[in-house]
Design a protein around this motif. Sequence first.
Motif, PDB file in Angstrom:
ATOM      1  N   GLN A  63      -6.110  -4.976   2.591  1.00 22.70           N
ATOM      2  CA  GLN A  63      -4.835  -4.776   1.589  1.00 22.70           C
ATOM      3  C   GLN A  63      -4.228  -3.526   1.232  1.00 22.70           C
ATOM      4  N   GLU A  64      -4.724  -2.427   2.011  1.00 23.34           N
ATOM      5  CA  GLU A  64      -4.102  -0.915   1.772  1.00 23.34           C
ATOM      6  C   GLU A  64      -4.336  -0.306   3.281  1.00 23.34           C
ATOM      7  N   LYS A 164       3.046   2.472  -1.792  1.00 23.17           N
ATOM      8  CA  LYS A 164       2.463   2.942  -2.815  1.00 23.17           C
ATOM      9  C   LYS A 164       2.981   3.539  -3.740  1.00 23.17           C
ATOM     10  N   MET A 180       0.718  -0.761   0.426  1.00 18.37           N
ATOM     11  CA  MET A 180       0.096  -1.708   0.005  1.00 18.37           C
ATOM     12  C   MET A 180       0.401  -3.112   0.585  1.00 18.37           C
TER      13      MET A 180
END
Length: 229
Positions: A63-64, A164, A180
């Motif tokens: 997720q990142e 982000k 993200m």
Amino acid sequence: MSQSPIHQDGNVPSVLQENKKRSVATNKLSLHITQPSDSDNGSYSASDTNNDHFQLVIPQTAQEAQISMGSEITVPCHLSPEVCASAMQIKWFKETDCVCIYKNGHVIEGRSYKDRARLDTPVLERGNVSLHLNKFSVSDVGDYYCQVITRDTTKQITVGVRIKPASQSPTFQDQSVQLMLFETDKVWTEEETDNMDKSALRAEMKVNNEQDTLLNVYIQKSWKKPKRS
């Protein structure tokens, strides 16, 4: 279909016994044979009638991402529970533009993504249908729509790719950015999904710019949107 392992087990009372314990990680069924003979030699296959019962998810570990400009980005998407996706049809879109289609064991790139988009076909067996997109640039930030189709079942998910907030917008080719990657609740309009289908058709037909005008005329006259389940 995948071949099932055959085990010799003299302690099992029945001649043929299907092992009902399923491993979600491998999605395999085992067949046990007792009192084996020469007639048992050969190839065995097992079909799982429940492999339509899955959802599309984004693993927490994906997720990142720290991405350098010009490098490869992975837009994550996995089948849960983990089932083999090798025989399924997979479509990826960036907004309404077709990025790529996986069909019959081959990947077809969208016209705007030639030599950029791919799926990692070996990991499809483990339900990993993530999109890999090289030569990353700021224009690749946005919403990605994934469809996975098997028999009469279609599953979909929208993956948001965002810079982000704490990250600076990259200005140099070698600068990196923190991304993200998350599931969004975006609702696509009927017009948008129509445009997706038309973009996918163009990709599959591999039309060039000269043929596009003729294809547009054909679509306007005869296009019927396929029903989605």
